[in-house]
Design a protein around this motif. Structure first.
Motif, PDB file in Angstrom:
ATOM      1  N   LEU A  81      62.594  52.641  66.385  1.00 10.70           N
ATOM      2  CA  LEU A  81      62.938  51.233  66.193  1.00 10.70           C
ATOM      3  C   LEU A  81      62.746  50.869  64.728  1.00 10.70           C
ATOM      4  O   LEU A  81      61.682  51.083  64.147  1.00 10.70           O
ATOM      5  N   TRP A  82      63.797  50.351  64.141  1.00 10.58           N
ATOM      6  CA  TRP A  82      63.821  49.911  62.739  1.00 10.58           C
ATOM      7  C   TRP A  82      63.929  48.396  62.762  1.00 10.58           C
ATOM      8  O   TRP A  82      64.904  47.842  63.257  1.00 10.58           O
ATOM      9  N   GLY A 102      72.220  58.303  65.728  1.00 12.71           N
ATOM     10  CA  GLY A 102      72.203  57.330  66.816  1.00 12.71           C
ATOM     11  C   GLY A 102      70.855  57.123  67.471  1.00 12.71           C
ATOM     12  O   GLY A 102      70.738  56.321  68.402  1.00 12.71           O
ATOM     13  N   LYS A 103      69.815  57.794  67.006  1.00 16.14           N
ATOM     14  CA  LYS A 103      68.493  57.664  67.636  1.00 16.14           C
ATOM     15  C   LYS A 103      67.883  56.289  67.397  1.00 16.14           C
ATOM     16  O   LYS A 103      67.281  55.700  68.298  1.00 16.14           O
ATOM     17  N   THR A 104      68.013  55.777  66.183  1.00 11.90           N
ATOM     18  CA  THR A 104      67.278  54.581  65.772  1.00 11.90           C
ATOM     19  C   THR A 104      67.961  53.305  66.245  1.00 11.90           C
ATOM     20  O   THR A 104      69.167  53.118  66.036  1.00 11.90           O
ATOM     21  N   PHE A 105      67.189  52.439  66.876  1.00 19.51           N
ATOM     22  CA  PHE A 105      67.661  51.108  67.281  1.00 19.51           C
ATOM     23  C   PHE A 105      67.348  50.159  66.135  1.00 19.51           C
ATOM     24  O   PHE A 105      66.196  50.039  65.701  1.00 19.51           O
ATOM     25  N   ASP A 120      72.118  46.730  65.828  1.00 16.61           N
ATOM     26  CA  ASP A 120      72.018  46.666  67.290  1.00 16.61           C
ATOM     27  C   ASP A 120      71.639  45.268  67.753  1.00 16.61           C
ATOM     28  O   ASP A 120      72.130  44.794  68.781  1.00 16.61           O
ATOM     29  N   MET A 121      70.775  44.613  66.996  1.00 16.34           N
ATOM     30  CA  MET A 121      70.373  43.257  67.355  1.00 16.34           C
ATOM     31  C   MET A 121      70.011  42.489  66.093  1.00 16.34           C
ATOM     32  O   MET A 121      69.417  43.044  65.163  1.00 16.34           O
ATOM     33  N   ILE A 122      70.390  41.223  66.075  1.00 19.19           N
ATOM     34  CA  ILE A 122      69.964  40.307  65.021  1.00 19.19           C
ATOM     35  C   ILE A 122      69.101  39.239  65.688  1.00 19.19           C
ATOM     36  O   ILE A 122      69.555  38.545  66.598  1.00 19.19           O
ATOM     37  N   VAL A 123      67.858  39.130  65.276  1.00 21.34           N
ATOM     38  CA  VAL A 123      66.967  38.087  65.779  1.00 21.34           C
ATOM     39  C   VAL A 123      67.019  36.944  64.773  1.00 21.34           C
ATOM     40  O   VAL A 123      66.486  37.056  63.657  1.00 21.34           O
ATOM     41  N   MET A 327      66.815  48.184  74.208  1.00 22.11           N
ATOM     42  CA  MET A 327      66.597  49.620  73.990  1.00 22.11           C
ATOM     43  C   MET A 327      66.635  50.378  75.303  1.00 22.11           C
ATOM     44  O   MET A 327      67.201  51.480  75.397  1.00 22.11           O
ATOM     45  N   THR A 328      66.039  49.816  76.325  1.00 22.50           N
ATOM     46  CA  THR A 328      66.041  50.459  77.641  1.00 22.50           C
ATOM     47  C   THR A 328      67.450  50.558  78.201  1.00 22.50           C
ATOM     48  O   THR A 328      67.856  51.580  78.748  1.00 22.50           O
TER      49      THR A 328
END
Length: 330
Positions: A81-82, A102-105, A120-123, A327-328
């Motif tokens: 996780l980055w 592709g490993k890192t989320f 993958d996601m913007i908070v 991630m899950t």
């Protein structure tokens, strides 16, 4: 999506990189989110700083390459996780998924304003009005304040604060920004209103300034408030902010900082919003303060000090749960 109380877990502890340019206000957003993830599932957090050589710093993100870094290059093994914050991280955040096969989320906090589809996601703060399938909106920004952390840190200041009479009023003063100013005259008016409220209540004052507070405004507020029982932090020694938040009966924050208001609302204490001098349209701040008001966390400061209750904001925790669920699902 998992239930509200579910805790997604992984077979091994997650490796998390917190990536920023190292400035505390930026780093703490990513670190606060990482720590919230760590509270939900075993994880190891590593802090990484990104700095570009001055000659390349102002280049568009699309043109920057790792060879232009002034800081050490980031290399494998890549994290699970980055979590990154700030403009300096964007050229790396958009590429780390490829580097890691592709490993890192990849999670970016705030609105990157560039290549938003590549994370993958913007908070993002809801008051920014950002939209997209990968956007998760929260009230305010991620931060490191939790009731347990505040209580633990506050113990160091108990001896000085315990003798202060109730109600104890914590006042968090910001300063000049693109949207607001704190002139000497306005600071004097705020100080007089705060002094009258504290004196009428028979309570005490706990005051801290930000690095953005103009010196003239700071001086006039200190001059007008120093006779009150309490503590005006002069910047020396450990920052007593967490002590102020823990021991306060009410919290007053200036309207210029979205972070201060949202962090104060995470305590569950009554939060009053102090007006500033507007420099331009404050639509974003209006949306934030309307949100906090609708949640029952804040009220405009009208000179009276009252108590009320509401559910403390736990937006960083909510975002952390969303990250783990995503991630899950992936």
């Amino acid at each position: 999506m998992a239930g509200a109380n579910a805790r997604p877990r992984f077979s091994d502890p997650l490796s998390i990189w917190v990536v920023s340019d190292g400035r505390a206000g930026i780093e703490n957003q990513a670190l606060g989110l990482a720590e919230a993830v760590q509270r939900l599932t075993p994880a190891e957090i590593t802090i990484r700083h990104v700095r570009w050589r001055p000659v390349f710093d102002r280049l568009p993100s699309a043109l920057k390459t790792p060879a232009m870094l002034a800081s050490a290059r980031l290399t494998a093994p890549w994290p699970d996780l980055w979590i990154a914050a700030g403009r300096a991280t964007l050229p790396l955040s958009t590429r780390v998924k490829s580097w890691s096969d592709g490993k890192t989320f990849v999670v970016q906090t705030q609105d990157p304003r560039w290549a938003n589809h590549r994370y993958d996601m913007i908070v993002a703060p809801a008051h920014d009005g950002l939209s997209g399938d990968n956007v998760f909106e929260i009230t305010g920004s991620p931060h490191r304040i939790t009731p347990d952390r505040v209580a633990e840190a506050a113990s160091a200041f108990a001896a000085r604060i315990d003798p202060l009479p109730h109600p104890r009023v914590a006042v968090l003063v910001g300063g000049k920004s693109k949207a607001f100013d704190l002139t000497e005259a306005h600071a004097a008016d705020l100080a007089d209103r705060i002094a009258a409220a504290v004196q009428t209540s028979g309570g005490s004052l706990m005051l801290t300034f930000s690095r953005r507070t103009p010196e003239a405004a700071k001086a006039v507020m200190i001059a007008r408030l120093s006779d009150l029982p309490g503590w005006i932090w002069d910047g020396s020694g450990d920052n007593p902010l967490f002590g102020f938040l823990h021991f306060a009966d009410q919290v007053l924050v200036t309207e210029d900082s979205a972070n201060m208001a949202a962090e104060a609302a995470s305590t569950g204490k009554p939060v009053y919003v102090l007006p500033m001098v507007p420099l331009k349209s404050g639509d974003k701040f209006t949306r934030l303060h309307d949100d906090l008001s609708e949640r029952g966390a804040t009220r405009p400061f009208d000179g009276a000090l009252e108590s009320w209750t509401y559910a403390p904001l736990a937006e960083t925790e909510r975002a952390a749960r969303a990250v783990l669920e995503a991630m899950t699902a992936r």
